[in-house]
Write a protein that holds these residues in place. Structure first.
Motif, short mmCIF file in Angstrom:
data_model
loop_
_atom_site.label_atom_id
_atom_site.label_comp_id
_atom_site.label_asym_id
_atom_site.label_seq_id
_atom_site.Cartn_x
_atom_site.Cartn_y
_atom_site.Cartn_z
N SER A 7 28.21 13.14 73.59
CA SER A 7 27.64 12.79 72.29
C SER A 7 28.06 11.38 71.91
O SER A 7 29.14 10.91 72.30
CB SER A 7 28.14 13.79 71.24
OG SER A 7 27.90 13.30 69.94
N ILE A 55 14.93 1.47 68.01
CA ILE A 55 15.69 2.58 68.59
C ILE A 55 17.11 2.12 68.92
O ILE A 55 18.08 2.84 68.66
CB ILE A 55 14.98 3.12 69.84
CG1 ILE A 55 13.65 3.80 69.45
CG2 ILE A 55 15.86 4.10 70.60
CD1 ILE A 55 12.79 4.21 70.62
N ALA A 58 19.15 1.86 65.76
CA ALA A 58 19.45 3.18 65.19
C ALA A 58 20.63 3.85 65.90
O ALA A 58 21.40 4.58 65.27
CB ALA A 58 18.22 4.08 65.28
N ASN A 59 20.79 3.56 67.18
CA ASN A 59 21.84 4.22 67.96
C ASN A 59 23.09 3.37 68.17
O ASN A 59 24.17 3.92 68.41
CB ASN A 59 21.28 4.63 69.32
CG ASN A 59 20.29 5.77 69.23
OD1 ASN A 59 20.68 6.93 69.14
ND2 ASN A 59 19.00 5.45 69.23
N ASP A 307 22.94 13.65 71.09
CA ASP A 307 22.58 13.30 69.72
C ASP A 307 21.87 11.94 69.63
O ASP A 307 21.80 11.35 68.56
CB ASP A 307 23.81 13.30 68.82
CG ASP A 307 24.91 12.35 69.31
OD1 ASP A 307 24.81 11.88 70.46
OD2 ASP A 307 25.86 12.10 68.54
N TYR A 308 21.34 11.46 70.74
CA TYR A 308 20.63 10.18 70.75
C TYR A 308 19.37 10.29 69.89
O TYR A 308 18.64 11.28 69.95
CB TYR A 308 20.26 9.80 72.18
CG TYR A 308 19.68 8.42 72.33
CD1 TYR A 308 20.50 7.32 72.57
CD2 TYR A 308 18.30 8.20 72.25
CE1 TYR A 308 19.97 6.05 72.71
CE2 TYR A 308 17.77 6.93 72.39
CZ TYR A 308 18.61 5.86 72.62
OH TYR A 308 18.09 4.60 72.75
N ASN A 309 19.11 9.27 69.09
CA ASN A 309 17.97 9.26 68.19
C ASN A 309 16.83 8.45 68.81
O ASN A 309 16.89 7.22 68.86
CB ASN A 309 18.37 8.67 66.83
CG ASN A 309 17.28 8.77 65.80
OD1 ASN A 309 16.16 9.19 66.09
ND2 ASN A 309 17.58 8.37 64.58
N LEU A 311 13.90 8.22 67.57
CA LEU A 311 12.95 7.91 66.51
C LEU A 311 11.60 8.51 66.88
O LEU A 311 11.49 9.69 67.12
CB LEU A 311 12.89 6.40 66.28
CG LEU A 311 14.20 5.72 65.83
CD1 LEU A 311 13.97 4.23 65.57
CD2 LEU A 311 14.77 6.38 64.59
N GLU A 312 10.57 7.67 66.95
CA GLU A 312 9.24 8.17 67.33
C GLU A 312 8.94 7.88 68.80
O GLU A 312 7.80 8.07 69.26
CB GLU A 312 8.16 7.52 66.46
CG GLU A 312 8.32 7.81 64.97
CD GLU A 312 8.24 9.29 64.66
OE1 GLU A 312 7.38 9.98 65.24
OE2 GLU A 312 9.05 9.77 63.82
#
Length: 344
Positions: A7, A55, A58-59, A307-309, A311-312
């Motif tokens: 994580s 992206i 965000a991470n 838990d990587y985001n 996004l879209e």
């Protein structure tokens, strides 16, 4: 817990080693995560793609993000750049490499302007490595690490590699080339990549030694959930019905049953084998049920954090375009052990 199951929160527990990295062509930050897992601080990045930069932010929350082509970044006056960029231990980069893929008539793409992805500016993709070397000349890091496809060291592309090595030499760097396979480095995937690892000549560092032999992680070890079902009206489904245990792709089935030599990108996934390379355009179907593999399978096989985001973004695209974090972690650990701990 296996090393590939991790994580982003785990990074808070990693012992920092006091070494700085800046990443070019950063995409989703696969290499960034690898450096962080090895204790490095990644202070910023360059990325041309607006979605990938969103992206990445965000991470990774970079201190110094630059959303622009590498050609523009290298032209920024030095006095306008953060002074930390001139105190780097490692300059990292994965210049887009599709023109060196062994699939198709790759030589026809050399020297041609193209958009690597919709929404980006046109550029000569085979020039990007040399723009990256210009950045190295501008920032003068101790070490430069660049990742690329295996096709770079095959056939006519060898001449290109020679030019890369000579260009590094002209700016005072000694280059070593390593062909590494993620399957021997704890990654649940057969991913062969070439790594150019260059050290500044004035540091007088010895040759780097890289040898990895970790046991393979089979597909059954990461398998989870289901992807979308195979369309029962499709030719892929008809070929899937005719599959045999020895078949590795739908191309094998097509050749055996129809005498056709196509459908190469559709891979048949077996529980007792290591998953093939995750590419942005590959299709993976399970051998034992008419379903594609799940997004979680893709994330795990690339050793991305759970838990990587995204996004879209499409997980397969982001993962396929990124360095598996565990590959870069293992390399970065050895660079620290063999070079930086010697006083570099």
């Amino acid at each position: 817990m296996p090393e590939w199951d991790w994580s982003l929160r785990d990074l808070h527990n990693v012992t920092k080693i006091g070494r700085r990295v800046f990443s070019c062509f950063s995409c989703g930050g696969g290499s960034t995560m690898g450096y962080k897992l090895a204790g490095y601080e990644v202070i910023g990045n360059v990325e041309i793609d607006p979605q990938m930069m969103a992206i990445y932010k965000a991470n990774h929350n970079p201190r110094f993000p630059f959303q622009m082509p590498i050609q523009e970044f290298r032209k920024i006056p030095k006095q306008e750049l953060p002074p930390e960029l001139f105190q780097l231990d490692i300059l990292d980069g994965s210049p887009p490499c599709s023109v060196f893929s062994t699939a198709g008539s790759r030589e026809k793409k050399w020297g041609v302007e193209a958009r690597f992805r919709e929404g980006q500016a046109k550029q000569r993709l085979d020039d990007l490595f040399f723009h990256f070397i210009d950045v190295a000349d501008m920032l003068r890091p101790k070490v430069v690490i660049a990742e690329n496809v295996k096709g770079m060291i095959l056939g006519n592309a060898k001449g290109y590699v020679k030019e890369v090595v000579e260009s590094f030499a002209q700016i005072g760097y000694i280059v070593q080339l390593f062909l590494l396979n993620g399957a021997t480095m704890g990654v649940p995937q057969k991913r062969e990549r070439v790594f150019f690892i260059a050290r500044r000549h004035d540091l007088r560092l010895p040759d780097l030694q890289l040898k990895f032999g970790e046991p393979p992680v089979l597909y059954r070890d990461i398998r989870s959930g289901r992807g979308r079902p195979i369309d029962p009206k499709s030719r892929t489904y008809q070929r899937w019905l005719k599959r045999r245990p020895a078949d590795k792709s739908m191309a094998h089935v097509a050749l055996r049953t129809e005498g056709k030599n196509n459908n190469f990108n559709t891979i048949i996934v077996h529980d007792h084998r290591v998953l093939n390379t995750i590419a942005s355009n590959s299709v993976f179907v399970r051998y034992d049920e008419p379903y594609h593999i799940s997004n979680e399978d893709i994330i795990r096989s690339q050793a991305f954090p759970r838990d990587y985001n995204f996004l879209e973004g499409d997980p397969q695209y982001v993962c396929g375009m990124s360095v598996p974090p565990l590959m870069m972690k293992k390399i970065a650990e050895q660079v620290n052990r063999q070079w930086f701990k010697r006083g570099a």
